[in-house]
Motif scaffolding. Structure first.
Motif, PDB file in Angstrom:
ATOM      1  N   ARG A 169       0.650  -1.222   0.019  1.00 26.26           N
ATOM      2  CA  ARG A 169       0.187  -0.044  -0.138  1.00 26.26           C
ATOM      3  C   ARG A 169       0.787   1.256  -0.181  1.00 26.26           C
ATOM      4  O   ARG A 169       1.841   1.409   0.832  1.00 26.26           O
ATOM      5  CB  ARG A 169      -1.145  -0.009   1.408  1.00 26.26           C
ATOM      6  N   TYR A 170       0.533   2.189  -0.867  1.00 23.55           N
ATOM      7  CA  TYR A 170       1.301   3.347  -1.249  1.00 23.55           C
ATOM      8  C   TYR A 170       0.530   4.465  -1.341  1.00 23.55           C
ATOM      9  O   TYR A 170      -0.777   4.450  -1.583  1.00 23.55           O
ATOM     10  CB  TYR A 170       2.108   3.161  -2.271  1.00 23.55           C
ATOM     11  N   ALA A 171       0.904   5.766  -1.002  1.00 21.22           N
ATOM     12  CA  ALA A 171       0.273   6.994  -0.965  1.00 21.22           C
ATOM     13  C   ALA A 171       0.988   8.045  -1.716  1.00 21.22           C
ATOM     14  O   ALA A 171       2.355   8.126  -1.165  1.00 21.22           O
ATOM     15  CB  ALA A 171      -0.254   7.435   0.499  1.00 21.22           C
ATOM     16  N   CYS A 172       0.530   8.692  -2.687  1.00 21.18           N
ATOM     17  CA  CYS A 172       1.214   9.847  -3.171  1.00 21.18           C
ATOM     18  C   CYS A 172       0.688  10.832  -2.967  1.00 21.18           C
ATOM     19  O   CYS A 172      -0.594  11.032  -2.658  1.00 21.18           O
ATOM     20  CB  CYS A 172       1.455   9.704  -4.787  1.00 21.18           C
ATOM     21  N   ILE A 173       1.281  12.130  -2.435  1.00 23.75           N
ATOM     22  CA  ILE A 173       0.701  13.427  -2.395  1.00 23.75           C
ATOM     23  C   ILE A 173       1.175  14.283  -3.144  1.00 23.75           C
ATOM     24  O   ILE A 173       2.486  14.460  -3.406  1.00 23.75           O
ATOM     25  CB  ILE A 173       1.265  13.963  -0.603  1.00 23.75           C
ATOM     26  N   THR A 174       0.200  14.973  -3.836  1.00 22.82           N
ATOM     27  CA  THR A 174       0.608  16.039  -4.923  1.00 22.82           C
ATOM     28  C   THR A 174       0.677  17.177  -4.143  1.00 22.82           C
ATOM     29  O   THR A 174       1.421  17.736  -3.644  1.00 22.82           O
ATOM     30  CB  THR A 174      -0.430  15.839  -6.014  1.00 22.82           C
ATOM     31  N   GLU A 175      -0.174  18.184  -4.779  1.00 24.58           N
ATOM     32  CA  GLU A 175      -0.300  19.759  -4.482  1.00 24.58           C
ATOM     33  C   GLU A 175      -0.576  19.689  -2.750  1.00 24.58           C
ATOM     34  O   GLU A 175       0.302  20.440  -2.101  1.00 24.58           O
ATOM     35  CB  GLU A 175      -1.796  20.241  -4.882  1.00 24.58           C
ATOM     36  N   PRO A 176      -1.194  18.937  -2.041  1.00 25.33           N
ATOM     37  CA  PRO A 176      -1.136  19.383  -0.255  1.00 25.33           C
ATOM     38  C   PRO A 176       0.025  19.050   0.315  1.00 25.33           C
ATOM     39  O   PRO A 176       0.373  19.485   1.530  1.00 25.33           O
ATOM     40  CB  PRO A 176      -2.145  18.182   0.127  1.00 25.33           C
ATOM     41  N   CYS A 177       1.177  18.449  -0.391  1.00 31.26           N
ATOM     42  CA  CYS A 177       2.427  18.260   0.174  1.00 31.26           C
ATOM     43  C   CYS A 177       3.346  19.319  -0.122  1.00 31.26           C
ATOM     44  O   CYS A 177       4.565  19.491   0.427  1.00 31.26           O
ATOM     45  CB  CYS A 177       3.190  16.908  -0.410  1.00 31.26           C
TER      46      CYS A 177
ATOM     47  N   LEU B  71       1.001  10.466   8.196  1.00 34.73           N
ATOM     48  CA  LEU B  71       0.402   9.644   7.354  1.00 34.73           C
ATOM     49  C   LEU B  71       1.136   8.255   7.363  1.00 34.73           C
ATOM     50  O   LEU B  71       0.601   7.262   7.080  1.00 34.73           O
ATOM     51  CB  LEU B  71       0.522  10.314   5.927  1.00 34.73           C
ATOM     52  N   GLN B  72       2.413   8.294   7.773  1.00 32.56           N
ATOM     53  CA  GLN B  72       3.256   7.023   7.801  1.00 32.56           C
ATOM     54  C   GLN B  72       2.633   6.309   8.895  1.00 32.56           C
ATOM     55  O   GLN B  72       2.807   5.117   8.764  1.00 32.56           O
ATOM     56  CB  GLN B  72       4.766   7.429   7.902  1.00 32.56           C
ATOM     57  N   GLU B  73       1.931   6.825   9.941  1.00 27.22           N
ATOM     58  CA  GLU B  73       1.469   5.979  11.106  1.00 27.22           C
ATOM     59  C   GLU B  73       0.482   5.108  10.422  1.00 27.22           C
ATOM     60  O   GLU B  73      -0.170   4.116  11.229  1.00 27.22           O
ATOM     61  CB  GLU B  73       1.224   6.927  12.039  1.00 27.22           C
ATOM     62  N   THR B  74      -0.104   5.578   9.347  1.00 24.81           N
ATOM     63  CA  THR B  74      -1.192   4.786   8.903  1.00 24.81           C
ATOM     64  C   THR B  74      -1.033   3.286   8.083  1.00 24.81           C
ATOM     65  O   THR B  74      -1.881   2.474   7.827  1.00 24.81           O
ATOM     66  CB  THR B  74      -1.947   5.392   7.876  1.00 24.81           C
ATOM     67  N   GLY B  75       0.236   2.926   8.018  1.00 26.47           N
ATOM     68  CA  GLY B  75       0.928   1.724   7.343  1.00 26.47           C
ATOM     69  C   GLY B  75       1.102   1.955   5.831  1.00 26.47           C
ATOM     70  O   GLY B  75       1.500   0.968   5.209  1.00 26.47           O
ATOM     71  N   PHE B  76       0.624   3.211   5.358  1.00 27.78           N
ATOM     72  CA  PHE B  76       1.047   3.157   4.035  1.00 27.78           C
ATOM     73  C   PHE B  76       2.361   3.936   3.660  1.00 27.78           C
ATOM     74  O   PHE B  76       3.045   4.506   4.613  1.00 27.78           O
ATOM     75  CB  PHE B  76       0.153   4.543   3.283  1.00 27.78           C
ATOM     76  N   GLU B  77       3.163   3.394   2.760  1.00 26.12           N
ATOM     77  CA  GLU B  77       4.387   4.243   2.337  1.00 26.12           C
ATOM     78  C   GLU B  77       4.103   5.393   1.570  1.00 26.12           C
ATOM     79  O   GLU B  77       3.292   5.463   0.725  1.00 26.12           O
ATOM     80  CB  GLU B  77       5.131   3.197   1.351  1.00 26.12           C
ATOM     81  N   ILE B  78       4.488   6.415   2.230  1.00 27.12           N
ATOM     82  CA  ILE B  78       4.186   7.871   1.817  1.00 27.12           C
ATOM     83  C   ILE B  78       5.144   8.596   0.777  1.00 27.12           C
ATOM     84  O   ILE B  78       6.494   8.467   0.956  1.00 27.12           O
ATOM     85  CB  ILE B  78       4.003   8.941   3.046  1.00 27.12           C
ATOM     86  N   TYR B  79       4.732   8.823  -0.495  1.00 28.63           N
ATOM     87  CA  TYR B  79       5.599   9.546  -1.464  1.00 28.63           C
ATOM     88  C   TYR B  79       5.129  10.953  -1.619  1.00 28.63           C
ATOM     89  O   TYR B  79       4.146  11.261  -2.548  1.00 28.63           O
ATOM     90  CB  TYR B  79       5.532   8.738  -2.739  1.00 28.63           C
ATOM     91  N   PRO B  80       5.885  12.279  -1.196  1.00 27.79           N
ATOM     92  CA  PRO B  80       5.513  13.444  -1.584  1.00 27.79           C
ATOM     93  C   PRO B  80       6.066  13.410  -3.139  1.00 27.79           C
ATOM     94  O   PRO B  80       7.350  13.324  -3.179  1.00 27.79           O
ATOM     95  CB  PRO B  80       6.269  14.178  -0.484  1.00 27.79           C
TER      96      PRO B  80
END
Length: 296
Positions: free
Chosen positions: A75-83, A95-104
């Motif tokens: 599970r991965y998450a990309c953050i666009t404008e909000p980052c 957001l990393q606390e949710t278990g997703f790998e976060i990619y700004p």
């Protein structure tokens, strides 16, 4: 078969998709969209409030529960404008606390991944211009021989534009400035590739009214836009039928940007790409982690 969960954290919505791979192509098997309006939680000095951070975190926790039920481990998450905020590290850490790998993602990264995603839908267009009108920003991409030449972003999307008059000149000024800064964008292009929610909903509206499919005649889109601006009942009913209720307040500002892009590029046709940043992002992550789909 391995499944991959992708959360796309945008200015207006947070979207969850689950993909399976079919001969190297990502196939979406699940889609959920949650209105978030994170852009409203960012102050003028580019600080996201704790309320906004908590809002995004809550949605990802909820999405994690869905992925648990679907037995999705990657599970991965990309953050666009909000980052693109000054307290980005605070947002990412939460957001990393949710278990997703976060990619700004930076604006140029977003634009490049946008184009990579279109190759799954529009590989026949080898040279030209692609664009994505998002909530907080708009991306312009020039490409040659199926490779991005320049990919840039400027901070004007349908949510920000909703706070300006519909006939504002900011859109045109930003597009012209982009063409000045990136010579490969300073061309004419009869057919554009359009990516993202604003363009897809415009395509759905025209298909509902005129059965246009995945191809948007610019002249027809301009006609429908004018009818909506004038609140013509038939056009308004069609819009309310196909456009998500949460998106209606920002729909016309998005179409205004689309028409400005088409006008400046002297385009007569826009091809709707059903794939974009999410598919491009997924493939980028798989390459980074060296996944071998042949093992499935």
């Amino acid at each position: 078969m391995t499944r991959y969960g992708i959360a796309d954290i945008g200015s207006n919505t947070i979207v969850l998709l689950v993909y399976e791979m079919d001969e190297g192509k990502p196939i979406s098997i699940y889609h959920k969209s949650t209105p978030s309006h994170l852009i409203d939680d960012v102050s003028q000095d580019r600080i996201m409030s704790q309320e906004g951070i908590n809002k995004a975190q809550t949605v990802l926790y909820r999405y994690g529960e869905i992925l648990d039920e679907m037995d999705v481990h990657f599970r991965y998450a990309c953050i666009t404008e909000p980052c693109r905020i000054l307290n980005q590290s605070q947002l990412v850490e939460a957001l990393q606390e949710t278990g997703f790998e976060i990619y700004p993602l930076t604006g140029s990264m977003e634009a490049s991944l946008d184009y990579q995603g279109t190759l799954f839908s529009c590989p026949q267009y080898q040279n030209g211009i692609a664009f994505d009108v998002g909530g907080g920003s708009t991306e312009l991409i020039s490409f040659q021989d199926n490779r991005a030449v320049d990919a840039m972003s400027f901070p004007l999307g349908c949510v920000r534009l909703a706070h300006l008059p519909l006939d504002n000149t900011d859109c045109r000024k930003a597009i012209l400035q982009a063409r000045e800064d990136f010579p490969s964008l300073n061309v004419s292009c009869d057919t554009l590739i359009g990516i993202g929610g604003s363009l897809r909903y415009a395509g759905l509206l025209l298909d509902e009214m005129y059965q246009t499919g995945f191809t948007i005649p610019v002249s027809l889109l301009r006609e429908v836009y004018e009818r909506l601006v004038n609140e013509e009942p038939k056009a308004v009913r069609a819009m309310k039928k196909v456009v998500d209720k949460a998106r209606i307040p920002v729909f016309l500002p998005g179409v205004h940007m689309i028409l400005e892009i088409a006008d400046i590029y002297e385009a007569t046709t826009i091809v709707v790409s059903p794939t974009g940043i999410r598919e491009g992002f997924l493939m980028s992550v798989l390459r980074e982690n060296d996944f071998d789909e042949s093992e499935d």
